[in-house]
Design a protein around this motif. Structure first.
Motif: not given
Length: 261
Positions: A7-11, A61-73
Motif C-alpha cells: 500500500l502507498e498513500v501519496r499526499g 493525492g492518490e492511493v496505490l495497492f500493489g503499485g496500481h492506483r486505486h479508483q475502486a469502490r
C-alpha cells in the motif's frame, strides 16, 4: 516509495467544507508488515480508512495497492487483495459463523456464496471450496468449534474472531483492522496480538487502534495523525518517545509543518 509496497498513500488530502480532515498524508506499508495508525479523537484515522476503502474520494493525492492506483469502490476491494474489518462485527445474525465467513470467501469463487446457498448450477464444487476456505479461516482464529453457531449465541470476543475470519477467507494481501481490540478482555487481547503477528508472516496489516499496549507490541511501524496531518512516524519505541506525540495526546501540540521522524 518502494515499488514492492503493498500500500502507498501519496499526499492524500480530504476537505469537508472548511474542515481539513486529511492534509497531504503519505505513508507506505511494505510486504509482511504491521503498520499502526494512531492519534487523538478526530485526528483523521477513520477518514483515512474510508479513503483506502473507496468510501471517500480524496480531493488531492492518490492511493496505490500493489503499485496500481486505486479508483475502486468498496465492493471491489476483494479483487484488489484487500479486506477490512469494521469497528463493530457486522455479521449476519441469521447465518451460522461458517456461513458468515463464506460471505468473505466469495471473491475466490465464480458462482458466489448466494448461488451456493441456493444450489444454483456450477455451485456444487465451489460451495465445497468456500466451506473449506472458511473452515480454515475459522480454525486460524481459534473459532472452529463454533462453526455451526449463529452470532447472537456467541460472546462479543468470539464474534470479533468470526469477523476477522471472514476477512481472512478472501486470502487478502492486506488486511485493514478498524479497532480490533475494542470490547475484548485481557486474555482475548493477548490472543489477538499473537494472531496479528502470525498473520504478518503471510501478508500485511494496517491497524487503527486506541489500545496502546497492543499497538506497541504488534506493530513494526506506527504513523501518528493529528489534525489530519502526519506528525510522527517510526518504530513503536521512536513514536512512544517522541515529545510531539505526547503533546498531541495531552492536547498541547500545535499543528506541525511535517512529520517528526
Amino acid at each position: 516509495m518502494n515499488a514492492g509496497s503493498v500500500l502507498e498513500v501519496r499526499g492524500v488530502s480530504v476537505r469537508f467544507g472548511g474542515l481539513i480532515a486529511l492534509d497531504a498524508v503519505s505513508l507506505e506499508v511494505p510486504p509482511r508488515h504491521v503498520m499502526g495508525v494512531i492519534g487523538p479523537n478526530g485526528a483523521g484515522k477513520t477518514t483515512l480508512l474510508n479513503v483506502l476503502c473507496g468510501f471517500i474520494r480524496p480531493d488531492a493525492g492518490e492511493v496505490l495497492f500493489g503499485g496500481h492506483r486505486h479508483q475502486a469502490r468498496p465492493h471491489q476491494l476483494a479483487a484488489l487483495g484487500v479486506a477490512r474489518t469494521l469497528q463493530g462485527v457486522g455479521l449476519y445474525n441469521g447465518l451460522t459463523a461458517l456461513e458468515n465467513v463464506m460471505v468473505g470467501a466469495t471473491s475466490r469463487a465464480k458462482a458466489g456464496f448466494w448461488s451456493s446457498l441456493l444450489s444454483l448450477p456450477r455451485a456444487g464444487r465451489e460451495e465445497r471450496m468456500l466451506r473449506d476456505l472458511s473452515r480454515q479461516a475459522l480454525d486460524r482464529v481459534g473459532a472452529a468449534d463454533v462453526a455451526d453457531v449463529r452470532p447472537p449465541q456467541l460472546s462479543y470476543g468470539m464474534r470479533k474472531k468470526i469477523a476477522l475470519a471472514r476477512a481472512l477467507a478472501a486470502k487478502p494481501g492486506l488486511i485493514l483492522l478498524d479497532e480490533p481490540a475494542s470490547g475484548l478482555s485481557e486474555s482475548e487481547l493477548d490472543d489477538l496480538g499473537e494472531l496479528i503477528r502470525d498473520l504478518a508472516t503471510e501478508g500485511s496489516l494496517m491497524v487503527i487502534e486506541h489500545h496502546m499496549d497492543l499497538m506497541m507490541s504488534v506493530c513494526d511501524s506506527i504513523v501518528v495523525l493529528d489534525f489530519g496531518k502526519v506528525i510522527a512516524t517510526g518504530s513503536p519505541r521512536e513514536v512512544q518517545d517522541n515529545p510531539v506525540v505526547t503533546a498531541a495526546y495531552l492536547g498541547t501540540a500545535e499543528p506541525s509543518d511535517g512529520p517528526a521522524q
